[in-house]
Enzyme design. Sequence first.
Site, short mmCIF file in Angstrom:
data_model
loop_
_atom_site.label_atom_id
_atom_site.label_comp_id
_atom_site.label_asym_id
_atom_site.label_seq_id
_atom_site.Cartn_x
_atom_site.Cartn_y
_atom_site.Cartn_z
N ASN A 82 17.19 30.02 66.72
CA ASN A 82 18.57 30.93 66.76
C ASN A 82 18.09 32.29 66.77
OD1 ASN A 82 21.32 31.85 66.27
ND2 ASN A 82 21.53 29.91 64.76
N GLU A 137 27.04 33.78 63.77
CA GLU A 137 27.08 34.16 62.32
C GLU A 137 26.00 35.55 62.09
OE1 GLU A 137 28.35 30.32 59.82
OE2 GLU A 137 26.06 30.66 59.91
N TYR A 175 31.44 17.79 62.25
CA TYR A 175 30.23 18.30 61.66
C TYR A 175 29.97 16.92 60.65
CZ TYR A 175 29.51 23.06 63.35
OH TYR A 175 29.21 24.10 64.15
#
Length: 643
Positions: free
Chosen positions: A238, A300, A401
């Site tokens: 990420n 994010e 999820y």
Amino acid sequence: MRKARRGAAAAAALVALCAALLPGQSASAADAGPPPEVLPALREWHGTAGEFTLTDRARIAVDARDGRTESDARRFGGTELTGHHPVTRGRARAGDVVLRQDPSLKGELGAEGYRISVGDRLTVTAATSTGVFYGTRTVLQLLNDDGRAARGSATDVPAYRERGVGVCACYIHVSLPWFERLMKDMASQKLNQLWIEGKVKSDVDPKTAFWGYYTKAEARQLAAVAAKYHIELIPEINSPGHMDPYLENHPELQLKDKDGTPSAPRLDISKPEALAYYTSLVDEAVKAWGAKQWHMGADEYMIGSAYPNYPQLQAEATKRFGDKASPDDLFADFINQVDTHVKAGGRTLRIWNDGLAGKNTVVPLDRDITVEHWTGGGSIEKPSALLAEGRPVMNSAYSLYLVRGGFTMNTQKLYDSDWTPLRFEDETLTGRPANLTGAKISLWPDSAAAETENEVEAKTFMPLRFLAQATWGGPKPAATYAGFETLARTLGHAPDWANTDRTPVADGTYRLTAPGAKSLAPAAGSGVALVRGSTAAWTATATTDGYYTLKSAESGQCLDATRGKRYLGAPLEVGAELSAGTCSATARTQRWQLEPAGNGHGHGVVIRNAISQLAVGERETDGAAVQSLTGQAFGPQALGTVS
């Protein structure tokens, strides 16, 4: 075959499947019986009278130039079907299972579709080795009951090209055996994509090599297992957010706010060296994984904060792109530069959607980047807008999820509401664009110590089968979720799914003796020491999820792993001293798996923590029991029972 499946499953499926004819099915075909009970359900079935029976004399007759099909056939006939069925390239005879590959059918069947014909012999025909492989997955279910299959024919082609599962092994370590079982189960359901956010032990940046990583050999091993089961493995590091496993020891690359306070998870993309650092990690990891696609996350980045708190981002955006540029343009440019880098290596890029708010008015995001849409609301761009721009979009909705210690998808609600990949978090599409690639479920370790691997595996069983059904796109296999679950559990796992004995010793009291007459014993301050000549004994009690608790016969305390550095609640510090504490049925860090020693450990057993996946070892300086990469072998042959 593996298990009988008469009664409830058949009755539940018959109610649903006899209610209507499938497209293209005649009344006479319906009279011959309902479509077979398989998952995902066949897209089309034409039944005829009679049965095919697999006997011990059956062979696997291969008609394909692709050596991959023959390799798959050997495993299919040797370990997956009941009995041993030799592979032959000779002429097929009655009673054989025939695997045919005909590239001329690619226009009709695509890369993954197949035909099945059940008569005097059972024939699978496809354009590619993957199509043949998926046909054999159906054959295993057709013959699951007693080696008999109703005669008829099927043409089965998936509705969506990406049918995926995502596992964040971020921060924590998910064991290789767990991944292998997952991939076997995925293959049984024709799921074809596995995303792993996992850290490769780096030579480029050795500072990142703290536990949670996979060695390069382990990455290659996982990639080989994926290829074996026709699964595309997509790795991720990420960036530019969630980078604390890499930036922890790189304060010079951490984004600092206007007060100079660093943010360990955020890469400072205003610095040119930030891109060089990230792409160096990408190049090393891609080589280890052997991947054709790369996922960079990009989610994010500003969670819990806002761009104005980091004025250097605006300053750099203005410097590079002019007065009309915003930090969103700098963010989009960073992604584009990564895209350019991975494309230069012949790969494609994927990102999450939440960083796309449409505020990058100067620098457009490259349109060949696949966007995985997981959340909506506010200014986040809707799936329809992204699709209208021609971007590949995957449905990775939050409703799909499964979070350790948190939200878990409501599979029953999704099944009952006829969920399809057209339904995103904030929008349901009215049509199906060609660039909607499919959907995936995602497993996250937000509270890593809340559930063990075995618990996660158990709760993933039905979501896997639901996702497979929804993305393959066949008719609903049962009218109710109860009928669907009954069918799924009756069919069970993949035939070679390693449901090993996870509790190899009976409950009882044992002396955990290591070579050199050492044994575990609680020490002062609830520490656990390896004491020479100790008479300490431990009571092993199996847990419901396939582990043990180990209770000291001396102190009445349970062996635990509570010390050292933790990530997401998981104790991941190699060398951290073990502890003994008040026994708790809910403390997953008190759960231990017993594995046969080997691979240089000697004879006996290795004791491994269920959460950290680190083993009980001995600290060289003082002999204390610690979390270890290699572990200590206990017992010359097995655990010794206390008489």
